[in-house]
Write an enzyme that holds these catalytic residues in place. Sequence first.
Site, PDB file in Angstrom:
ATOM      1  N   GLU A 139       0.868  -1.187   0.000  1.00  0.00           N
ATOM      2  CA  GLU A 139       0.000   0.000   0.000  1.00  0.00           C
ATOM      3  C   GLU A 139       0.896   1.226   0.000  1.00  0.00           C
ATOM      4  O   GLU A 139       2.094   1.108   0.287  1.00  0.00           O
ATOM      5  CB  GLU A 139      -0.890   0.009   1.256  1.00  0.00           C
ATOM      6  CG  GLU A 139      -1.839  -1.163   1.292  1.00  0.00           C
ATOM      7  CD  GLU A 139      -2.716  -1.173   2.546  1.00  0.00           C
ATOM      8  OE1 GLU A 139      -2.731  -0.151   3.270  1.00  0.00           O
ATOM      9  OE2 GLU A 139      -3.363  -2.194   2.782  1.00  0.00           O
ATOM     10  N   ARG A 278      35.327  -3.902 -30.223  1.00  0.00           N
ATOM     11  CA  ARG A 278      35.511  -2.440 -30.249  1.00  0.00           C
ATOM     12  C   ARG A 278      36.991  -2.076 -30.327  1.00  0.00           C
ATOM     13  O   ARG A 278      37.768  -2.440 -29.448  1.00  0.00           O
ATOM     14  CB  ARG A 278      34.863  -1.850 -28.983  1.00  0.00           C
ATOM     15  CG  ARG A 278      35.112  -0.386 -28.761  1.00  0.00           C
ATOM     16  CD  ARG A 278      34.117   0.452 -29.550  1.00  0.00           C
ATOM     17  NE  ARG A 278      34.038   1.792 -28.987  1.00  0.00           N
ATOM     18  CZ  ARG A 278      34.817   2.810 -29.377  1.00  0.00           C
ATOM     19  NH1 ARG A 278      35.721   2.630 -30.309  1.00  0.00           N
ATOM     20  NH2 ARG A 278      34.674   3.996 -28.803  1.00  0.00           N
ATOM     21  N   GLU A 374       9.551  -7.173  -3.549  1.00  0.00           N
ATOM     22  CA  GLU A 374       9.653  -8.362  -2.681  1.00  0.00           C
ATOM     23  C   GLU A 374      10.673  -8.156  -1.549  1.00  0.00           C
ATOM     24  O   GLU A 374      11.417  -9.063  -1.180  1.00  0.00           O
ATOM     25  CB  GLU A 374       9.974  -9.615  -3.496  1.00  0.00           C
ATOM     26  CG  GLU A 374       8.757 -10.079  -4.279  1.00  0.00           C
ATOM     27  CD  GLU A 374       8.969 -11.371  -5.019  1.00  0.00           C
ATOM     28  OE1 GLU A 374       9.465 -12.322  -4.395  1.00  0.00           O
ATOM     29  OE2 GLU A 374       8.619 -11.422  -6.201  1.00  0.00           O
TER      30      GLU A 374
END
Length: 392
Positions: A139, A278, A374
Site C-alpha cells: 500500500e 571495439r 519483494e
Amino acid sequence: MSSASKVISREWLDWPFFEPRHRTIGQALDNFVASGAIDAIDHNDVDGACRKLVRAMGEAGLLNCAVAPPDGDVATIDSRSICLSRESLAYADGLADFAFAMQGLGSGAIALGGSPELRNKVLPKVRAGEWLAAFALSEKQAGSDVAAMSCAARADGDDYILDGEKTWISNGGIADVYTLFARTGEAPGARGISAFVVFPDDPGFSIAGRIDVIAPHPLATLRFDACRIPAGRLLGAPGGGFKIAMQTLDIFRASVAAAALGFARRAIDEAVGHARERRIFGSTLADLQLTQAALGEMATETDAAALLTYRAAWRRDVQKLPTTREAAMAKLAATETAQKVIDRAVQMFGGRGVQKGEVVESLYREIRALRIYEGATEVQKLIVARETLKPR
Ligand code: COS
C-alpha cells in the site's frame, strides 16, 4: 531485450546443488527461448504480451515448477527449478521473467492456505497459463512495513467486506485471480492481517489506475469499495495473513536473486562481445587492463551471488530447512551485484550503452526494480541482521 532474446550458457549446472532433472528443465528453457516464442510477441502491448507469454510457458510445461498442483503442497515447489527458470528467462527477456514470476508469487499463498475448492478452482488454471495471478500486499504507506497496512476486511455473516487500496500491484488490471492481504483486526500490527482470494468480477473491486514504470510491465492500483466476497475465500486462519505473506516471500525471494543473475550474466556476455570487437587506442577494448579488471570483478561477483542464490534454493529443496536468512542474503547480494555489473557494462558500451534498443540499456532499466520489490535491499539487511542476532 525482446528483439535479442538469447539462450544462456550453463556451465554452472555442474555445481553440486543440481540434479539430472535440472538439466532437463534447463534444456526445456533453452528450447523455449530458441523457439522464438518470446521474440514473436509484441512487447509494446505489455498486457497482451504477458498473456501470450504465460500461455506459451504454460503449454511448454514451464510453470509446473512454480505453481503447486491442487493436491500437492508448497513443498512440491522446487526452488532450484524456479531459480533456473528465472535466471534463463531474465537472461533472454525481462518481460518473460516477470510473467513467469508472477504465476508463482500470485498463487503461492493459495497453495499455502487455500481450501480444496479454491485450490482446485485456481491452481490448475494458473499452472496451465490460462489464468494470470497477482500478489496484492503493498500500500502507499505500507511497502516495507507490511504490518502498517490499512486496507480492511470485516466479517459480515458468511462474507467478508473489503475496503481500501493496494498499489504497485504487478499484473494489476490483467490478473484473473488476486491474492489479497487486508487488516481484519484480530490484534494490532502483523497479527491482525488476513489473506484472501479476490476475482476481478467481485462487486466493489476496481482498478483505480495503471502505473507506468521504467521497465514497462502491467502494474496498477486496486480499489475495494464495500467489496463483498464469501468467507470461503479466506486463506489460512483469520489473523494469519502476515505469516502467509512472509512464507510466500521466503519461497520466492531467492528467485528474485536468480532473475538478477540472469540480467547480470546477459550484461557480462554483451560486454565481452563488445570488448572483443571495439577498436580503441590501436587495440581492442578487451586488450585494455582497465577493461579486464572490470570484467574480472563482474564475473567474480556474479558467481559469488549465484552461489548464495543456489545455496538458498538447495537448502529449502534438499535440507528442508527455513531459508529466511539465506534467501534474504541471496536477494541482497544478487540484486546489488547485478546493478553494479550492468552499470559497468553500460559504461563499456559508452554512448551506445544509453541508446534505446541496446540490450544493456534495457538491462539498466530492468534491474532497478529488483532492488525494491519483494523486500527492498534495506529490508533484506534487516532480516539477515535479525537472524544473525538470534540466540543459537
Ligand atoms: N515466516 C513465518 N513467519 C514469519 C516470518 C517468516 N519469514 N517473518 C516474520 N514472521 C512472523 C513472526 O514470527 C511474527 O510472529 P508472532 O507474532 O507469532 O511472533 C510475525 O510474523 C511478525 O513478525 P515481525 O515482528 O518480524 O514483523 P515486522 O512487522 O517487524 O516485519 C519485516 C518484519 C520488515 C521483515 C517484514 O515486514 C518484511 O519482510 N517487509 C518487506 C515486505 C515486502 O517484501 N514488501 C514488498 C511487497 S511484495 S512485492
